[in-house]
Design an enzyme around this catalytic site. Structure first.
Site, PDB file in Angstrom:
ATOM      1  N   ASP A 108       0.747  -1.093   0.052  1.00  0.00           N
ATOM      2  CA  ASP A 108       0.133  -0.020   0.073  1.00  0.00           C
ATOM      3  C   ASP A 108       0.991   1.051  -0.078  1.00  0.00           C
ATOM      4  O   ASP A 108       0.171   2.351  -0.360  1.00  0.00           O
ATOM      5  CB  ASP A 108      -0.787   0.107   1.336  1.00  0.00           C
ATOM      6  CG  ASP A 108      -2.042  -0.857   1.145  1.00  0.00           C
ATOM      7  OD1 ASP A 108      -2.597  -0.928   0.284  1.00  0.00           O
ATOM      8  OD2 ASP A 108      -2.142  -1.545   2.149  1.00  0.00           O
ATOM      9  N   CYS A 109       2.207   1.077   0.312  1.00  0.00           N
ATOM     10  CA  CYS A 109       3.077   2.289   0.463  1.00  0.00           C
ATOM     11  C   CYS A 109       4.030   2.319  -0.784  1.00  0.00           C
ATOM     12  O   CYS A 109       4.549   3.379  -0.654  1.00  0.00           O
ATOM     13  CB  CYS A 109       3.773   1.979   1.669  1.00  0.00           C
ATOM     14  SG  CYS A 109       2.595   2.019   3.189  1.00  0.00           S
TER      15      CYS A 109
END
Ligand code: BGC
Ligand code: NOJ
Length: 811
Positions: free
Chosen positions: A483-484
């Protein structure tokens, strides 16, 4: 250093002192009503949705930590203490907290007064039950006052934390005998209330926080308790609480118990009131009647124990290693149930307000849960699929109560759709229930747009194919599993969400990870199509996977490992050419599992690189070297200081990918080493470093670049639970459901002498004894089913409700 021990017979973790390195918690509830309870009785409860239907308050960022809970105060003479130590923190002479499966027992003693608090959420009831038993261990009579305490939440936990100008005026309660009713907003649009009651007459009560505590006091010094007298306060606005005061006289050796019930009740819209302004208490009376006596409580408690006994009998391991046994047979499966129930919503690291259910998260959770209760897995699949959009993309999150996708986060995480195929495949392999593919499921919850579940899978697969970038690799969108890694984000504004900001419409940033996943999933997906009568489509799927494999070999191989991605400018991410972030774990795991470039030996080469560059004594770090500065083109990953989270942290979730890939390469020793390093039971002895619970996985352990190397954070709600169970059960122990039966294909260290797994599978029980006389790492030489030799290593689907003995000899 240890703070407790595993009681394997009771299936409990027994904590021996209250000041654990971090609150060590447990979850109560399996269906609709859930509670978090720490070893000092902190925590809160909610009905179905931690954000929208919160019964009691909890304080995050609180000092001291873990403030708010269901507290019992004992006033013995002038001495005030709590069985759970907090919040008064008077030192108990004896203390034990036993976290069991769906229940917690706190046992303590002070000044020869023994207290035992049994807390659980009964099966089929929307309440938590706390039975408090007091015993006078002294030679003289004792006059004790027992005060209960919970602080109510005005239902919507976000609003409760922020909208004081309104909420300080809306709080309302009713008191009826020993029952306290929290009815804030019931006068208008709510048809539900909370009840907090005790099965004995009370001397008084309090329902107004300020009156109970004193405006300037904390939970550790409630005026009412220290004065020894209930205030009989009736909340009007401000902060409604529930507190009972009981007078308890105990002769020497005498024991008495009290049953407290905190529950959720609702009424039909037209039956809300008993009299004007008086709530209809019928549902509460019915609920309380179920738990008035010790016998009722004991039988509900037995029911809960039997429930877990039944569930865990579906996969049970006996080996030479008690740590392995307790993780596989009990705690890992237990955590899988909790992640299934909670997704990533409510823990001591997830506020219950921010994230609801994750599309990716919950589909992955199925991998570790589906064998426990397949019918619930099926219902979940249908709920999740209903949040998918027509073009195959998906809302990243949804709220369990409304089952609607969360608009704030939206979609655009381009790995999400593929996880649906993953989850459905796991369900099919476990159950053989092919009818699920014909279920009619809407897009975006719009019934008018309903298609078969199989069509949803098609859209998922198609979504990747319709979104390929310049190298023929999948476009990453906002992020993939990581997600990062926000390659289209370019965020300069403080506070802006990396997950939703997307201001570089590159159409260029590609993910090698999604490519690996696509190739890994394709054979199962093609088989699903083939069996559904879509042979040519199945061929096309395999061809698409071949093309993808070629694209990875051509553009996604960096020489010694798989590349991670291409950024919005088409530059490599995760390449030896990069200054930092040269190597990432995710594509090594998935591309190796998919066998990409097998003929050229790429998976083995990649796994060697992982070992060489990413290995640490506490697990495999996510990337190397960690980013030391913020990189606009990479997003949130570089916002973390080196060694934390996705920037060089040991992200436990993807360690099993490497372990699985190692089993595929036949490396049992290494696969087990990777498994063991992050496995909590093996970390129990370093609890002072690891800090989170030794019975459950944490999402992340600080990596070697962090000052706090080895320290875990974000325990409980992590895909690690499902993935490690999938790894250890299906690949290391090798008990692997397939479309046509149960395959036995272990890959273990050569020093494993053997083990026995009892596995319920599609209506039969298999007691599988694996022997390893030659000390090999992989391969089944012979196998018998009920004494009869069978060819190969696939057990047929007996489906006869009987127990079958299997002996599998490695060699
Ligand atoms: C976390 C991720 C998480 C994401 C989505 C990030 O801050 O580091 O692990 O998946 O937020 O909420
Ligand atoms: C946590 C999220 O819940 C999960 O979906 C994600 O894959 C990992 N973080 C990695 O970023």
């Amino acid at each position: 250093m240890k703070f407790g021990y595993f009681d394997d017979v009771q299936r409990e973790y027994v904590i021996e002192r209250p000041d654990t390195p971090y609150p060590w918690i447990n979850y109560l509830g399996n269906e609709q009503f859930f509670s978090l309870i720490s070893n000092t009785s902190g925590g809160y409860c909610f009905y179905r949705d931690a954000r929208l239907m919160r019964l009691t308050r909890y304080r995050y960022n609180s000092v001291p930590t873990d403030a708010g809970g269901r507290y019992f105060y004992l006033r013995d003479g002038d001495d005030v203490w709590n069985p759970g130590w907090a919040p008064v923190k008077a030192k108990p002479d004896r203390y034990r907290c036993r976290h069991g499966l769906g229940y917690t027992v706190i046992e303590s003693e002070r000044n020869q007064l023994a207290a035992r608090q049994l807390s659980f959420v009964p099966i089929g009831a929307d309440c938590e039950v706390h039975r408090v038993t007091l015993k006078n261990q002294s030679g003289a009579a004792k006059e004790i006052k027992l005060f209960s305490f919970v602080e109510f939440c005005a239902w919507n936990a976000y609003d409760d934390m922020t909208n004081f100008q309104r909420n300080f005026n809306t709080g309302e309660v009713e008191i009826d005998g020993s029952a306290i009713y929290h009815k804030t907003e019931y006068r208008e649009r709510r048809n539900h209330y909370a009840v907090f009651s005790v099965n004995a007459p009370i001397q008084g009560y309090d329902t107004d926080r300020e009156s109970f505590l004193g405006l300037y006091n904390g939970f550790d010094r409630p005026d009412v308790v220290f004065n020894g007298k209930p205030g009989n306060s009736v909340a009007s606005g401000w902060s409604p609480v529930g507190s009972h005061c009981l007078g308890v006289t105990l002769a020497p050796g005498e024991e008495k118990s009290y049953i407290f019930v905190l529950g959720y009740c609702e009424n039909p819209e037209d039956q809300k009131w008993e009299a004007p302004g008086v709530i209809n208490k019928e549902p509460a009376r019915r609920l309380l009647d179920r738990f008035r006596t010790d016998r009722q409580v004991e039988s509900a408690f037995d029911e809960l124990k039997n429930y877990w006994q039944g569930l865990l009998s579906r996969f049970c391991l006996q080996s030479e290693d008690p740590k392995l046994d307790r993780m596989v047979s009990v705690w890992n499966q237990y955590q899988c149930m909790v992640t299934f129930n909670m997704s990533r919503s409510a823990s001591y690291f997830e506020s219950g307000i921010g994230r609801g259910m994750g599309f990716r998260d919950s589909t992955q959770d199925l991998l570790g849960f589906v064998h426990l209760i397949p019918s619930r897995a099926k219902a979940r699949i249908l709920d999740i699929a209903a949040t998918q959009m027509e073009d195959g993309s998906a809302y990243h999150q949804y709220q369990p109560l409304t089952k609607r996708g969360n608009m704030e986060v939206g979609s655009g995480f381009n790995d999400d759709p593929l996880w649906l195929i993953f989850g459905v495949t796991a369900y099919l392999k476990e159950t053989g229930d092919w009818s699920v593919l014909k279920e009619s499921v809407p897009f975006d919850n719009d019934e008018k747009k309903s298609v078969s579940l199989l069509e949803h899978l098609r859209r998922s697969f198609g979504h990747v194919l319709h979104n390929l970038g310049p190298h023929g690799l999948p476009l990453i969108g906002r992020a993939d599993w990581n997600d990062c890694l926000n390659l289209n984000c370019f965020s300069k504004k403080p506070g802006e969400s990396f997950q939703t900001a997307e201001n570089m419409e590159s159409g260029v940033a590609e993910s090698v990870f999604i490519a690996g996943m696509f190739v890994y999933i394709a054979p199962s997906y093609a088989e699903i199509l083939r069996r559904g009568g879509f042979a040519s489509e199945a061929e096309a799927v395999l061809k698409a996977a071949k093309n993808m494999e070629q694209a990875v070999i051509r553009y996604g191989w960096d020489g010694e490992w798989y590349l991670r991605a291409y950024d919005a400018m088409g530059n490599k991410v995760g390449s030896r050419e990069c200054e930092e972030g040269k190597l990432f774990i995710e594509p090594q795991g998935f591309c190796a599992m998919a066998g990409i470039g097998m003929e050229k030996g790429l998976p083995e080469r990649a796994l060697d690189s992982v070992k060489e560059h990413l290995d640490t004594k506490y697990g495999i770090v996510l990337n190397w070297p960690s980013y030391t500065t913020y990189r606009l083109n990479l997003g949130e990953i570089s916002s973390y200081p080196p060694g934390y989270k996705e920037n060089g942290g040991i992200f436990c979730h993807n360690n099993p990918w490497i372990s699985i890939a190692e089993t595929m390469a036949g490396h049992g020793e290494r696969a087990f080493e990777v498994y063991r390093r992050t496995c909590p039971a093996y970390l129990e002895d370093i609890s002072e470093i690891h800090r989170t619970e030794p019975y459950v996985y944490a999402q992340m352990i600080a990596g070697r670049d962090a000052p706090r190397f080895g320290e875990a954070k974000n325990s409980w709600l992590t895909g690690t639970a499902a993935w490690t169970f999938y790894d250890v059960s299906q690949f290391i122990l090798g008990i692997r459901p397939q479309f046509d039966g149960l395959q036995i294909d272990p890959c273990v260290p050569s020093w494993f002498k053997g083990f026995t797994v009892t596995r319920r599978f599609r209506g039969a029980e298999y007691v599988i004894e694996v022997r390893n006389p030659d000390g090999v790492e992989k391969g089944i030489k012979t196998m018998t089913l009920d004494g009869t030799p069978i060819m190969g290593n696939l057990l047929p689907d007996c489906a006869d409700g009987k127990t079958h003995r299997v002996v599998a000899v490695m060699g």
